[in-house]
Design a protein around this motif. Structure first.
Motif, PDB file in Angstrom:
ATOM      1  N   UNK A 260       0.835  -1.202   0.000  1.00  0.00           N
ATOM      2  CA  UNK A 260       0.000   0.000   0.000  1.00  0.00           C
ATOM      3  C   UNK A 260       0.872   1.255   0.000  1.00  0.00           C
ATOM      4  N   UNK A 261       1.892   1.278   0.840  1.00  0.00           N
ATOM      5  CA  UNK A 261       2.773   2.438   0.924  1.00  0.00           C
ATOM      6  C   UNK A 261       3.586   2.602  -0.354  1.00  0.00           C
ATOM      7  N   UNK A 262       4.057   1.491  -0.922  1.00  0.00           N
ATOM      8  CA  UNK A 262       4.835   1.563  -2.164  1.00  0.00           C
ATOM      9  C   UNK A 262       3.991   2.115  -3.302  1.00  0.00           C
ATOM     10  N   UNK A 263       2.743   1.654  -3.403  1.00  0.00           N
ATOM     11  CA  UNK A 263       1.848   2.130  -4.457  1.00  0.00           C
ATOM     12  C   UNK A 263       1.572   3.619  -4.304  1.00  0.00           C
ATOM     13  N   UNK A 264       1.342   4.049  -3.076  1.00  0.00           N
ATOM     14  CA  UNK A 264       1.061   5.467  -2.827  1.00  0.00           C
ATOM     15  C   UNK A 264       2.283   6.330  -3.136  1.00  0.00           C
ATOM     16  N   UNK A 265       3.475   5.816  -2.830  1.00  0.00           N
ATOM     17  CA  UNK A 265       4.694   6.558  -3.112  1.00  0.00           C
ATOM     18  C   UNK A 265       4.859   6.760  -4.615  1.00  0.00           C
ATOM     19  N   UNK A 266       4.654   5.714  -5.383  1.00  0.00           N
ATOM     20  CA  UNK A 266       4.781   5.830  -6.838  1.00  0.00           C
ATOM     21  C   UNK A 266       3.765   6.820  -7.391  1.00  0.00           C
ATOM     22  N   UNK A 267       2.544   6.765  -6.884  1.00  0.00           N
ATOM     23  CA  UNK A 267       1.504   7.694  -7.341  1.00  0.00           C
ATOM     24  C   UNK A 267       1.861   9.140  -7.003  1.00  0.00           C
ATOM     25  N   UNK A 268       2.645   9.324  -5.938  1.00  0.00           N
ATOM     26  CA  UNK A 268       3.065  10.661  -5.522  1.00  0.00           C
ATOM     27  C   UNK A 268       4.341  11.110  -6.233  1.00  0.00           C
ATOM     28  N   UNK A 269       4.850  10.276  -7.138  1.00  0.00           N
ATOM     29  CA  UNK A 269       6.067  10.613  -7.856  1.00  0.00           C
ATOM     30  C   UNK A 269       7.338  10.385  -7.070  1.00  0.00           C
ATOM     31  N   UNK A 270       7.253   9.557  -6.022  1.00  0.00           N
ATOM     32  CA  UNK A 270       8.414   9.247  -5.190  1.00  0.00           C
ATOM     33  C   UNK A 270       9.033   7.937  -5.661  1.00  0.00           C
ATOM     34  N   UNK A 271      10.335   7.930  -5.878  1.00  0.00           N
ATOM     35  CA  UNK A 271      11.052   6.743  -6.329  1.00  0.00           C
ATOM     36  C   UNK A 271      11.093   5.698  -5.214  1.00  0.00           C
ATOM     37  N   UNK A 272      10.868   4.432  -5.573  1.00  0.00           N
ATOM     38  CA  UNK A 272      10.802   3.346  -4.581  1.00  0.00           C
ATOM     39  C   UNK A 272      12.075   2.495  -4.641  1.00  0.00           C
ATOM     40  N   UNK A 273      12.709   2.342  -3.490  1.00  0.00           N
ATOM     41  CA  UNK A 273      13.904   1.512  -3.365  1.00  0.00           C
ATOM     42  C   UNK A 273      13.655   0.365  -2.388  1.00  0.00           C
ATOM     43  N   UNK A 274      14.117  -0.818  -2.772  1.00  0.00           N
ATOM     44  CA  UNK A 274      14.004  -1.994  -1.906  1.00  0.00           C
ATOM     45  C   UNK A 274      15.364  -2.677  -1.796  1.00  0.00           C
ATOM     46  N   UNK A 298       5.316  -3.646 -10.890  1.00  0.00           N
ATOM     47  CA  UNK A 298       5.885  -2.468 -11.532  1.00  0.00           C
ATOM     48  C   UNK A 298       6.140  -1.318 -10.583  1.00  0.00           C
ATOM     49  N   UNK A 299       6.391  -1.617  -9.310  1.00  0.00           N
ATOM     50  CA  UNK A 299       6.572  -0.573  -8.300  1.00  0.00           C
ATOM     51  C   UNK A 299       7.952  -0.589  -7.658  1.00  0.00           C
ATOM     52  N   UNK A 300       8.914  -1.152  -8.355  1.00  0.00           N
ATOM     53  CA  UNK A 300      10.285  -1.190  -7.857  1.00  0.00           C
ATOM     54  C   UNK A 300      11.181  -0.423  -8.819  1.00  0.00           C
ATOM     55  N   UNK A 301      11.837   0.629  -8.332  1.00  0.00           N
ATOM     56  CA  UNK A 301      12.702   1.458  -9.170  1.00  0.00           C
ATOM     57  C   UNK A 301      14.180   1.189  -8.941  1.00  0.00           C
ATOM     58  N   UNK A 302      14.560   0.983  -7.680  1.00  0.00           N
ATOM     59  CA  UNK A 302      15.965   0.879  -7.312  1.00  0.00           C
ATOM     60  C   UNK A 302      16.165  -0.278  -6.344  1.00  0.00           C
ATOM     61  N   UNK A 303      17.282  -0.975  -6.511  1.00  0.00           N
ATOM     62  CA  UNK A 303      17.698  -1.982  -5.538  1.00  0.00           C
ATOM     63  C   UNK A 303      18.917  -1.465  -4.779  1.00  0.00           C
ATOM     64  N   UNK A 304      18.974  -1.782  -3.499  1.00  0.00           N
ATOM     65  CA  UNK A 304      20.107  -1.419  -2.644  1.00  0.00           C
ATOM     66  C   UNK A 304      20.682  -2.694  -2.033  1.00  0.00           C
ATOM     67  N   UNK A 305      22.002  -2.731  -1.872  1.00  0.00           N
ATOM     68  CA  UNK A 305      22.611  -3.932  -1.288  1.00  0.00           C
ATOM     69  C   UNK A 305      22.340  -4.035   0.202  1.00  0.00           C
ATOM     70  N   UNK A 306      21.963  -2.926   0.840  1.00  0.00           N
ATOM     71  CA  UNK A 306      21.597  -2.902   2.253  1.00  0.00           C
ATOM     72  C   UNK A 306      22.747  -3.429   3.114  1.00  0.00           C
ATOM     73  N   UNK A 307      22.725  -4.698   3.489  1.00  0.00           N
ATOM     74  CA  UNK A 307      23.751  -5.223   4.392  1.00  0.00           C
ATOM     75  C   UNK A 307      24.669  -6.260   3.742  1.00  0.00           C
ATOM     76  N   UNK A 308      24.533  -6.529   2.414  1.00  0.00           N
ATOM     77  CA  UNK A 308      25.397  -7.480   1.705  1.00  0.00           C
ATOM     78  C   UNK A 308      25.807  -6.861   0.370  1.00  0.00           C
ATOM     79  N   UNK A 309      27.003  -6.260   0.253  1.00  0.00           N
ATOM     80  CA  UNK A 309      27.389  -5.603  -0.995  1.00  0.00           C
ATOM     81  C   UNK A 309      27.257  -6.481  -2.235  1.00  0.00           C
ATOM     82  N   UNK A 310      27.599  -7.754  -2.131  1.00  0.00           N
ATOM     83  CA  UNK A 310      27.533  -8.644  -3.286  1.00  0.00           C
ATOM     84  C   UNK A 310      26.136  -8.975  -3.747  1.00  0.00           C
ATOM     85  N   UNK A 311      25.136  -8.588  -2.966  1.00  0.00           N
ATOM     86  CA  UNK A 311      23.753  -8.917  -3.343  1.00  0.00           C
ATOM     87  C   UNK A 311      23.250  -8.071  -4.511  1.00  0.00           C
TER      88      UNK A 311
END
Length: 382
Positions: A260-274, A298-311
Protein backbone atom coordinates in the motif's frame (compact mmCIF):
# COMPACT_ATOMS: atom_id res chain seq x y z
CA UNK A 1 45.23 0.74 -7.77
CA UNK A 2 46.29 0.39 -11.38
CA UNK A 3 47.59 3.24 -13.47
CA UNK A 4 44.90 5.09 -15.43
CA UNK A 5 44.65 4.01 -19.08
CA UNK A 6 44.06 6.97 -21.41
CA UNK A 7 42.67 4.73 -24.17
CA UNK A 8 41.21 1.24 -24.03
CA UNK A 9 39.01 -1.01 -26.17
CA UNK A 10 36.88 -3.75 -24.63
CA UNK A 11 36.05 -6.23 -27.39
CA UNK A 12 33.80 -9.27 -27.82
CA UNK A 13 31.48 -8.21 -25.00
CA UNK A 14 27.80 -8.75 -24.30
CA UNK A 15 26.88 -5.09 -23.86
CA UNK A 16 23.91 -4.28 -21.65
CA UNK A 17 22.76 -1.01 -23.19
CA UNK A 18 19.86 1.09 -21.84
CA UNK A 19 17.36 -0.44 -24.28
CA UNK A 20 18.88 -3.69 -25.54
CA UNK A 21 21.60 -6.32 -25.19
CA UNK A 22 24.05 -6.72 -28.07
CA UNK A 23 27.39 -8.32 -28.85
CA UNK A 24 29.94 -5.65 -29.54
CA UNK A 25 32.74 -3.45 -28.29
CA UNK A 26 33.27 -0.32 -26.24
CA UNK A 27 36.10 2.18 -26.41
CA UNK A 28 37.33 4.36 -23.53
CA UNK A 29 39.30 7.58 -23.83
CA UNK A 30 40.28 9.95 -21.02
CA UNK A 31 38.02 8.24 -18.52
CA UNK A 32 34.86 8.39 -20.63
CA UNK A 33 33.05 6.11 -23.04
CA UNK A 34 34.32 7.23 -26.47
CA UNK A 35 32.47 4.82 -28.77
CA UNK A 36 30.21 1.76 -28.78
CA UNK A 37 29.79 -0.60 -31.71
CA UNK A 38 28.38 -3.95 -32.84
CA UNK A 39 30.44 -6.97 -33.86
CA UNK A 40 34.20 -7.00 -33.43
CA UNK A 41 36.14 -3.85 -32.68
CA UNK A 42 37.93 -2.02 -35.51
CA UNK A 43 41.16 -2.09 -33.50
CA UNK A 44 42.83 -4.51 -31.15
CA UNK A 45 41.31 -4.59 -27.70
CA UNK A 46 40.87 -6.65 -24.54
CA UNK A 47 38.82 -9.74 -25.44
CA UNK A 48 36.02 -10.11 -22.88
CA UNK A 49 35.20 -13.59 -24.26
CA UNK A 50 31.51 -12.85 -24.46
CA UNK A 51 31.18 -11.74 -20.83
CA UNK A 52 28.56 -9.12 -19.97
CA UNK A 53 29.68 -5.52 -19.73
CA UNK A 54 27.43 -3.31 -17.59
CA UNK A 55 27.72 0.17 -16.10
CA UNK A 56 29.34 0.52 -12.69
CA UNK A 57 26.81 -0.04 -9.93
CA UNK A 58 25.50 2.93 -7.94
CA UNK A 59 24.74 2.07 -4.30
CA UNK A 60 22.58 4.44 -2.28
CA UNK A 61 22.17 2.59 1.02
CA UNK A 62 24.68 0.18 2.50
CA UNK A 63 25.06 -0.42 6.23
CA UNK A 64 28.28 -2.35 5.64
CA UNK A 65 30.85 0.24 6.69
CA UNK A 66 29.76 0.21 10.33
CA UNK A 67 30.20 -3.58 10.49
CA UNK A 68 33.86 -3.11 9.50
CA UNK A 69 34.36 -0.41 12.14
CA UNK A 70 32.41 -2.25 14.86
CA UNK A 71 32.82 -5.95 13.94
CA UNK A 72 31.79 -7.19 17.41
CA UNK A 73 29.85 -5.67 20.32
CA UNK A 74 32.21 -3.28 22.11
CA UNK A 75 34.97 -3.70 19.49
CA UNK A 76 36.21 -0.72 17.46
CA UNK A 77 38.57 -1.19 14.51
CA UNK A 78 41.07 1.33 13.17
CA UNK A 79 38.78 3.75 11.26
CA UNK A 80 41.00 4.12 8.18
CA UNK A 81 41.63 0.38 8.07
CA UNK A 82 37.90 -0.23 8.31
CA UNK A 83 37.18 2.28 5.54
CA UNK A 84 39.73 0.74 3.18
CA UNK A 85 38.57 -2.83 3.81
CA UNK A 86 34.99 -1.75 3.19
CA UNK A 87 35.99 0.09 0.01
CA UNK A 88 37.78 -2.99 -1.33
CA UNK A 89 34.68 -5.12 -0.81
CA UNK A 90 32.47 -2.46 -2.40
CA UNK A 91 34.64 -2.28 -5.54
CA UNK A 92 34.96 -6.05 -5.80
CA UNK A 93 31.15 -6.19 -5.82
CA UNK A 94 31.05 -4.00 -8.95
CA UNK A 95 30.02 -0.83 -7.10
CA UNK A 96 31.82 2.23 -8.49
CA UNK A 97 29.73 4.89 -6.74
CA UNK A 98 28.68 4.35 -3.15
CA UNK A 99 26.75 6.52 -0.74
CA UNK A 100 28.29 5.53 2.59
CA UNK A 101 25.39 5.12 4.99
CA UNK A 102 26.40 6.69 8.29
CA UNK A 103 23.96 6.66 11.17
CA UNK A 104 23.40 9.97 12.93
CA UNK A 105 21.78 9.97 16.36
CA UNK A 106 22.44 8.15 19.62
CA UNK A 107 20.01 5.57 20.97
CA UNK A 108 18.49 6.14 24.43
CA UNK A 109 19.75 2.71 25.55
CA UNK A 110 23.34 3.51 24.57
CA UNK A 111 23.50 1.31 21.48
CA UNK A 112 24.76 2.55 18.12
CA UNK A 113 27.91 4.53 17.34
CA UNK A 114 26.66 7.96 18.42
CA UNK A 115 29.42 10.62 18.39
CA UNK A 116 31.83 8.14 16.77
CA UNK A 117 30.15 9.11 13.50
CA UNK A 118 32.66 11.96 13.19
CA UNK A 119 35.62 9.64 13.65
CA UNK A 120 34.44 7.48 10.74
CA UNK A 121 33.70 10.56 8.62
CA UNK A 122 37.21 11.89 9.21
CA UNK A 123 38.70 8.58 8.05
CA UNK A 124 36.55 8.58 4.91
CA UNK A 125 37.44 12.18 4.14
CA UNK A 126 41.15 11.55 4.60
CA UNK A 127 41.13 8.46 2.39
CA UNK A 128 39.16 10.29 -0.28
CA UNK A 129 41.54 13.28 -0.24
CA UNK A 130 44.58 10.98 -0.47
CA UNK A 131 43.16 9.09 -3.45
CA UNK A 132 43.13 5.78 -1.58
CA UNK A 133 39.64 4.65 -2.56
CA UNK A 134 38.74 2.36 -5.44
CA UNK A 135 35.08 3.46 -5.59
CA UNK A 136 33.77 7.02 -5.49
CA UNK A 137 32.44 7.66 -1.98
CA UNK A 138 29.62 10.06 -1.16
CA UNK A 139 27.66 10.43 2.07
CA UNK A 140 24.20 9.21 3.01
CA UNK A 141 23.28 10.28 6.53
CA UNK A 142 20.74 7.91 8.07
CA UNK A 143 19.12 10.20 10.61
CA UNK A 144 17.42 8.49 13.55
CA UNK A 145 14.79 11.11 14.28
CA UNK A 146 13.75 9.79 17.74
CA UNK A 147 17.29 10.53 18.96
CA UNK A 148 17.76 13.55 21.22
CA UNK A 149 21.08 14.56 19.63
CA UNK A 150 20.41 13.85 15.95
CA UNK A 151 19.80 17.44 14.79
CA UNK A 152 22.92 18.79 16.50
CA UNK A 153 24.92 15.88 15.12
CA UNK A 154 23.73 16.47 11.55
CA UNK A 155 24.40 20.20 11.76
CA UNK A 156 27.91 19.54 13.03
CA UNK A 157 28.49 17.01 10.26
CA UNK A 158 27.16 19.34 7.54
CA UNK A 159 29.51 22.09 8.69
CA UNK A 160 32.51 19.87 7.92
CA UNK A 161 31.54 17.36 5.25
CA UNK A 162 29.33 17.28 2.13
CA UNK A 163 26.09 15.27 2.35
CA UNK A 164 24.54 13.71 -0.74
CA UNK A 165 21.45 12.13 0.81
CA UNK A 166 19.56 12.30 4.10
CA UNK A 167 17.12 9.59 5.12
CA UNK A 168 14.51 10.19 7.80
CA UNK A 169 14.45 7.05 9.93
CA UNK A 170 12.29 6.13 12.88
CA UNK A 171 13.03 2.72 14.35
CA UNK A 172 10.84 3.27 17.41
CA UNK A 173 9.35 -0.17 18.18
CA UNK A 174 5.66 -0.57 17.42
CA UNK A 175 5.55 1.21 14.04
CA UNK A 176 7.10 1.22 10.56
CA UNK A 177 9.73 -1.53 10.20
CA UNK A 178 9.14 -2.80 13.73
CA UNK A 179 5.37 -2.59 14.02
CA UNK A 180 5.59 -6.26 15.08
CA UNK A 181 7.14 -6.02 18.56
CA UNK A 182 8.05 -9.72 18.57
CA UNK A 183 10.10 -9.21 15.39
CA UNK A 184 11.80 -6.25 17.03
CA UNK A 185 12.76 -8.33 20.10
CA UNK A 186 14.28 -10.92 17.76
CA UNK A 187 16.24 -8.24 15.86
CA UNK A 188 17.46 -6.49 19.02
CA UNK A 189 18.67 -9.77 20.51
CA UNK A 190 21.27 -10.39 17.81
CA UNK A 191 24.10 -9.08 20.01
CA UNK A 192 23.29 -11.48 22.83
CA UNK A 193 21.31 -9.02 24.98
CA UNK A 194 18.80 -10.55 27.37
CA UNK A 195 15.08 -10.28 26.66
CA UNK A 196 14.67 -8.43 29.94
CA UNK A 197 17.22 -5.77 28.89
CA UNK A 198 15.64 -5.49 25.44
CA UNK A 199 12.17 -4.93 26.89
CA UNK A 200 13.46 -2.26 29.26
CA UNK A 201 15.21 -0.51 26.38
CA UNK A 202 12.08 -0.79 24.24
CA UNK A 203 9.95 1.03 26.79
CA UNK A 204 12.53 3.82 26.94
CA UNK A 205 12.69 4.12 23.15
CA UNK A 206 8.92 4.36 22.81
CA UNK A 207 8.58 6.93 25.60
CA UNK A 208 11.39 9.24 24.50
CA UNK A 209 11.20 8.59 20.77
CA UNK A 210 7.75 10.01 20.17
CA UNK A 211 8.55 13.35 21.81
CA UNK A 212 11.86 13.74 19.94
CA UNK A 213 10.42 12.82 16.54
CA UNK A 214 7.84 15.61 16.60
CA UNK A 215 10.64 18.17 16.88
CA UNK A 216 13.48 16.54 14.96
CA UNK A 217 11.76 15.52 11.74
CA UNK A 218 10.73 19.05 10.65
CA UNK A 219 14.12 20.40 11.71
CA UNK A 220 15.95 17.88 9.51
CA UNK A 221 13.63 18.54 6.58
CA UNK A 222 14.33 22.26 6.89
CA UNK A 223 18.09 21.65 7.02
CA UNK A 224 17.95 19.47 3.88
CA UNK A 225 15.98 22.15 2.02
CA UNK A 226 18.41 24.88 3.05
CA UNK A 227 21.40 22.91 1.78
CA UNK A 228 19.78 21.32 -1.28
CA UNK A 229 20.22 17.75 0.01
CA UNK A 230 18.01 14.99 -1.42
CA UNK A 231 15.60 13.46 1.11
CA UNK A 232 14.55 9.86 1.62
CA UNK A 233 11.84 8.54 3.93
CA UNK A 234 12.63 5.22 5.59
CA UNK A 235 10.20 2.32 6.15
CA UNK A 236 6.98 4.11 5.19
CA UNK A 237 4.12 1.81 6.16
CA UNK A 238 0.81 3.67 5.98
CA UNK A 239 -0.84 6.15 3.62
CA UNK A 240 -0.29 8.79 6.30
CA UNK A 241 3.46 8.07 6.24
CA UNK A 242 3.55 8.60 2.48
CA UNK A 243 1.41 11.74 2.66
CA UNK A 244 3.85 13.20 5.19
CA UNK A 245 6.81 12.32 2.96
CA UNK A 246 5.12 13.96 -0.01
CA UNK A 247 4.53 17.20 1.92
CA UNK A 248 8.18 17.21 2.95
CA UNK A 249 9.42 16.92 -0.63
CA UNK A 250 10.90 13.46 -0.18
CA UNK A 251 12.38 12.07 -3.42
CA UNK A 252 13.08 8.50 -2.37
CA UNK A 253 11.02 5.91 -0.48
CA UNK A 254 13.56 3.65 1.23
CA UNK A 255 12.22 0.16 1.89
CA UNK A 256 8.47 0.81 2.19
CA UNK A 257 7.15 -1.96 4.41
CA UNK A 258 3.75 -2.47 2.72
CA UNK A 259 2.49 -2.75 -0.86
CA UNK A 260 0.00 0.00 0.00
CA UNK A 261 2.77 2.44 0.92
CA UNK A 262 4.83 1.56 -2.16
CA UNK A 263 1.85 2.13 -4.46
CA UNK A 264 1.06 5.47 -2.83
CA UNK A 265 4.69 6.56 -3.11
CA UNK A 266 4.78 5.83 -6.84
CA UNK A 267 1.50 7.69 -7.34
CA UNK A 268 3.07 10.66 -5.52
CA UNK A 269 6.07 10.61 -7.86
CA UNK A 270 8.41 9.25 -5.19
CA UNK A 271 11.05 6.74 -6.33
CA UNK A 272 10.80 3.35 -4.58
CA UNK A 273 13.90 1.51 -3.37
CA UNK A 274 14.00 -1.99 -1.91
CA UNK A 275 16.76 -4.23 -0.57
CA UNK A 276 18.50 -6.70 -2.87
CA UNK A 277 18.80 -9.23 0.01
CA UNK A 278 15.00 -9.10 0.31
CA UNK A 279 14.70 -10.08 -3.37
CA UNK A 280 17.31 -12.84 -3.18
CA UNK A 281 15.88 -14.34 0.02
CA UNK A 282 12.33 -14.17 -1.30
CA UNK A 283 11.09 -11.86 1.44
CA UNK A 284 11.90 -9.41 4.20
CA UNK A 285 13.72 -10.57 7.35
CA UNK A 286 11.35 -8.30 9.30
CA UNK A 287 8.17 -9.77 7.81
CA UNK A 288 7.48 -6.75 5.58
CA UNK A 289 6.48 -6.65 1.91
CA UNK A 290 8.63 -8.67 -0.51
CA UNK A 291 10.70 -6.78 -3.08
CA UNK A 292 9.69 -9.32 -5.73
CA UNK A 293 6.03 -8.54 -5.15
CA UNK A 294 6.65 -4.86 -5.81
CA UNK A 295 8.75 -5.68 -8.89
CA UNK A 296 5.95 -7.82 -10.32
CA UNK A 297 3.53 -4.94 -9.82
CA UNK A 298 5.89 -2.47 -11.53
CA UNK A 299 6.57 -0.57 -8.30
CA UNK A 300 10.28 -1.19 -7.86
CA UNK A 301 12.70 1.46 -9.17
CA UNK A 302 15.97 0.88 -7.31
CA UNK A 303 17.70 -1.98 -5.54
CA UNK A 304 20.11 -1.42 -2.64
CA UNK A 305 22.61 -3.93 -1.29
CA UNK A 306 21.60 -2.90 2.25
CA UNK A 307 23.75 -5.22 4.39
CA UNK A 308 25.40 -7.48 1.71
CA UNK A 309 27.39 -5.60 -1.00
CA UNK A 310 27.53 -8.64 -3.29
CA UNK A 311 23.75 -8.92 -3.34
CA UNK A 312 23.37 -5.98 -5.74
CA UNK A 313 24.63 -7.59 -8.95
CA UNK A 314 23.12 -10.96 -8.04
CA UNK A 315 19.65 -9.48 -7.53
CA UNK A 316 19.85 -7.49 -10.77
CA UNK A 317 20.57 -10.62 -12.81
CA UNK A 318 17.91 -12.60 -10.96
CA UNK A 319 15.11 -10.10 -11.66
CA UNK A 320 14.58 -11.08 -15.34
CA UNK A 321 14.81 -14.78 -14.43
CA UNK A 322 12.00 -14.42 -11.91
CA UNK A 323 9.79 -11.91 -13.72
CA UNK A 324 9.24 -12.33 -17.47
CA UNK A 325 8.06 -8.75 -17.96
CA UNK A 326 11.41 -7.33 -16.77
CA UNK A 327 14.23 -7.24 -19.32
CA UNK A 328 17.91 -7.43 -18.42
CA UNK A 329 18.48 -3.73 -19.33
CA UNK A 330 15.55 -2.76 -17.07
CA UNK A 331 16.93 -4.90 -14.25
CA UNK A 332 20.45 -3.48 -14.59
CA UNK A 333 18.95 0.03 -14.51
CA UNK A 334 17.68 -0.61 -10.96
CA UNK A 335 21.30 -0.71 -9.77
CA UNK A 336 22.86 1.79 -12.19
CA UNK A 337 20.84 4.40 -14.12
CA UNK A 338 17.93 4.71 -11.69
CA UNK A 339 19.94 5.37 -8.50
CA UNK A 340 22.21 7.72 -10.46
CA UNK A 341 19.19 9.66 -11.72
CA UNK A 342 17.59 9.77 -8.26
CA UNK A 343 20.65 11.51 -6.82
CA UNK A 344 21.35 13.84 -9.74
CA UNK A 345 24.39 11.98 -11.11
CA UNK A 346 23.80 12.48 -14.83
CA UNK A 347 27.34 11.50 -15.88
CA UNK A 348 27.11 7.77 -15.09
CA UNK A 349 24.87 4.72 -14.85
CA UNK A 350 24.48 3.92 -18.57
CA UNK A 351 26.63 2.58 -21.40
CA UNK A 352 26.43 5.68 -23.59
CA UNK A 353 29.10 7.70 -25.36
CA UNK A 354 30.27 10.70 -23.38
CA UNK A 355 29.42 9.25 -19.98
CA UNK A 356 32.01 8.29 -17.39
CA UNK A 357 33.64 4.94 -18.07
CA UNK A 358 32.44 3.19 -14.91
CA UNK A 359 32.29 -0.40 -16.15
CA UNK A 360 31.89 -3.91 -14.76
CA UNK A 361 32.74 -7.16 -16.51
CA UNK A 362 30.42 -9.97 -15.45
CA UNK A 363 30.86 -13.66 -16.18
CA UNK A 364 27.90 -15.96 -15.67
CA UNK A 365 28.83 -19.21 -13.92
CA UNK A 366 25.93 -21.65 -13.63
CA UNK A 367 23.63 -18.65 -13.91
CA UNK A 368 25.38 -16.72 -11.13
CA UNK A 369 26.95 -13.36 -12.05
CA UNK A 370 30.62 -13.18 -11.08
CA UNK A 371 32.39 -9.83 -11.08
CA UNK A 372 35.63 -10.26 -13.04
CA UNK A 373 36.89 -6.73 -13.65
CA UNK A 374 35.85 -3.23 -12.58
CA UNK A 375 36.85 0.16 -13.98
CA UNK A 376 36.07 3.60 -12.56
CA UNK A 377 36.52 6.49 -14.98
CA UNK A 378 38.59 4.15 -17.13
CA UNK A 379 40.88 3.07 -14.29
CA UNK A 380 41.00 -0.58 -13.29
CA UNK A 381 40.02 -0.74 -9.60
CA UNK A 382 39.12 -4.43 -9.13
Amino acid sequence: MSETISEMILDNATLVLPDRVQTGWLAVADGRIAAIGEGRAPGRGLDLQGDHLIPGLVELHTDHLESHYAPRPGVRWHPLGAALAYDAQIAASGITTVFDSLRAGSDPDGSGLGPELMRIAEALDGARAAGLFRAEHRTHLRCEIPSADVVAMVRGFAARFPIGLISLMDHTPGQRQFRDIAKYYQYAGRGGRSLEAIKAGTELKIREGRACSEVNRPALVALAREQGIALASHDDTTLDDVALARREGVALAEFPTTAEAAAAAREAGITVMMGAPNLIRGGSHSGNVAAEELARDGRLDILSSDYVPGSLVLAAFQLPQRIDSITLPQAIATVTANPARATGLADRGRLETGLRADLVRIRLSQGIPVVRQVWRAGERVA
